[in-house]
Design an enzyme around this catalytic site. Sequence first.
Site, short mmCIF file in Angstrom:
data_model
loop_
_atom_site.label_atom_id
_atom_site.label_comp_id
_atom_site.label_asym_id
_atom_site.label_seq_id
_atom_site.Cartn_x
_atom_site.Cartn_y
_atom_site.Cartn_z
N PRO A 7 2.89 63.94 32.16
CA PRO A 7 2.15 64.97 32.89
C PRO A 7 0.74 64.45 33.15
O PRO A 7 0.09 63.95 32.22
CB PRO A 7 2.12 66.13 31.89
N GLU A 9 -2.64 65.92 35.17
CA GLU A 9 -3.26 66.92 36.03
C GLU A 9 -3.99 66.23 37.18
O GLU A 9 -4.76 65.30 36.95
CB GLU A 9 -4.26 67.75 35.21
N GLN A 68 4.91 72.19 31.36
CA GLN A 68 3.98 72.06 30.24
C GLN A 68 2.95 73.20 30.21
O GLN A 68 2.34 73.52 31.23
CB GLN A 68 3.22 70.73 30.30
N CYS A 98 -5.01 67.40 25.46
CA CYS A 98 -6.03 67.39 26.51
C CYS A 98 -7.43 67.24 25.91
O CYS A 98 -7.81 68.00 25.01
CB CYS A 98 -5.94 68.69 27.33
N LYS A 139 3.38 67.54 22.87
CA LYS A 139 2.75 66.24 23.14
C LYS A 139 1.39 66.26 22.47
O LYS A 139 0.60 67.17 22.72
CB LYS A 139 2.61 66.04 24.65
N ASN A 199 3.60 56.94 23.84
CA ASN A 199 2.87 56.99 25.12
C ASN A 199 1.50 56.34 24.98
O ASN A 199 0.87 56.42 23.93
CB ASN A 199 2.73 58.47 25.53
N GLU A 201 -0.99 53.42 27.69
CA GLU A 201 -1.27 52.02 28.10
C GLU A 201 -0.02 51.17 28.32
O GLU A 201 -0.04 49.97 28.01
CB GLU A 201 -2.20 51.33 27.09
N GLY A 223 2.44 57.04 32.15
CA GLY A 223 1.57 57.80 33.04
C GLY A 223 1.03 56.94 34.16
O GLY A 223 1.71 56.65 35.15
N ARG A 224 -0.21 56.47 33.99
CA ARG A 224 -0.90 55.78 35.08
C ARG A 224 -0.17 54.52 35.55
O ARG A 224 -0.22 54.17 36.73
CB ARG A 224 -2.33 55.44 34.64
C1 LIG Z 1 -5.68 62.12 35.37
C2 LIG Z 1 -4.93 62.45 34.11
C3 LIG Z 1 -4.48 63.73 33.89
C4 LIG Z 1 -3.77 64.05 32.72
N1 LIG Z 1 -3.26 65.32 32.57
C5 LIG Z 1 -2.47 65.59 31.49
C6 LIG Z 1 -1.79 66.85 31.39
O1 LIG Z 1 -1.87 67.72 32.27
N2 LIG Z 1 -1.04 67.06 30.28
C7 LIG Z 1 -0.90 66.11 29.28
O2 LIG Z 1 -0.20 66.35 28.30
N3 LIG Z 1 -1.49 64.90 29.40
C8 LIG Z 1 -2.25 64.63 30.47
N4 LIG Z 1 -2.79 63.38 30.61
C9 LIG Z 1 -2.48 62.35 29.61
C10 LIG Z 1 -1.24 61.54 30.04
O3 LIG Z 1 -0.08 62.36 30.03
C11 LIG Z 1 -1.01 60.33 29.11
O4 LIG Z 1 -0.88 60.82 27.80
C12 LIG Z 1 -2.17 59.34 29.16
O5 LIG Z 1 -2.56 59.07 30.49
C13 LIG Z 1 -1.77 58.01 28.49
O6 LIG Z 1 -0.65 57.46 29.12
P1 LIG Z 1 -0.78 56.26 30.20
O7 LIG Z 1 -1.67 55.22 29.57
O8 LIG Z 1 0.64 55.79 30.42
O9 LIG Z 1 -1.43 56.82 31.42
C14 LIG Z 1 -3.53 63.06 31.74
C15 LIG Z 1 -4.01 61.75 31.97
C16 LIG Z 1 -4.68 61.44 33.12
C17 LIG Z 1 -5.16 60.02 33.34
#
Ligand SMILES: Cc1cc2nc3c(=O)[nH]c(=O)nc-3n(C[C@H](O)[C@H](O)[C@H](O)COP(=O)(O)O)c2cc1C
Length: 309
Positions: A7, A9, A68, A98, A139, A199, A201, A223-224
């Site tokens: 997820p 946002e 979520q 968050c 989460k 989860n 990086e 995520g990213r």
């Molecule tokens: C722009 C942005 C918005 C995010 N919004 C949420 C969210 O709405 N709910 C949530 O549980 N995590 C949120 N996260 C965290 C991500 O779900 C994830 O845990 C975090 O980016 C690490 O994973 P990654 O390195 O694969 O991106 C957000 C992260 C980013 C960068």
Amino acid sequence: MKLVLAPMEGLTDPIMRDVLTHVGSFDWCVTEFIRITDSILPDHIYYSFCPELKNDGKTAAGTPVHVQFLGNNPEMLAANAAKVVELGAPAIDLNFGCPAKTVNRHRGGSVLLDEPETVHLLVKAVRDAVPAHIPVSAKMRLGYLDENHTLDNAYAIEDAGASWLTVHARTKADGYTPPAYWEKIQPITEALKINVIANGEIWSTTDAKACIEQSHCKDIMIGRGAVTTPDLTLCIRENKNTPVLYWQNLVELQQRFLSGQFKTEIGMIGRYKQWLGMMTKAYPEAQELWSLVKREKQLDKILEYLNQK
Ligand SMILES: Cc1cc2nc3c(=O)[nH]c(=O)nc-3n(C[C@H](O)[C@H](O)[C@H](O)COP(=O)(O)O)c2cc1C
């Protein structure tokens, strides 16, 4: 191995979920967080966060979309969970990660990790409110400012009846600064009976393998990395470190994105530029395109540039 789209946002909105699940082989994705305070949200809010509810809770590609919630009011979380399940949500996830100041100031998200009893209460309230066949998951990060309660929170979530737990391998204090401490998930994986999903990086197949090895998890959430490299899940499944999709495939994806439903043209353009900006990290063609469209304010023009690519 399960691969889950994180997820995010303002990033993994319905259009991005459509595009990424169209390409990638995700087992499920999760909506951006929906904040629950003191009311039961009306249907239209749910349909705007999760239009997939009208498609049996799945993206067009057939990937389930879990809803979520973020909040600290057990009765309202429970009532909203019951409602969104009636609307067609296949599963509910609760956000304890968050880091946003405004959210934390209102006792939501990662700040609750200092209160494992509250975490337990909230997960249990939602678990009790929805039918047994609907999974309820959580989460969390490793902690808020420290890691004193990592295991307390994990047990609190498991004891409340959660079906699984996703752990973003950093504290709130760590923010989004690399590295993610995958090895710190391992004691959680070992301690819990429920499944733990790792989860943080994961940007490549090599990262995915290292994360699995260090966390002892079978499943990962991305995520990213998935937004930056839309074929990342395909690469991971095929155990490849080289791209599976060519730029032409990515152009088609961008066209699909730009033909999605968005409230305003300018909003859509903003989102598209955000995505293209992220893809510049992975694709030289995206950099070229970026230099052409970065000041463009008209969708037609952007599509023209894209079609020439
Ligand atoms: C722009 C942005 C918005 C995010 N919004 C949420 C969210 O709405 N709910 C949530 O549980 N995590 C949120 N996260 C965290 C991500 O779900 C994830 O845990 C975090 O980016 C690490 O994973 P990654 O390195 O694969 O991106 C957000 C992260 C980013 C960068």
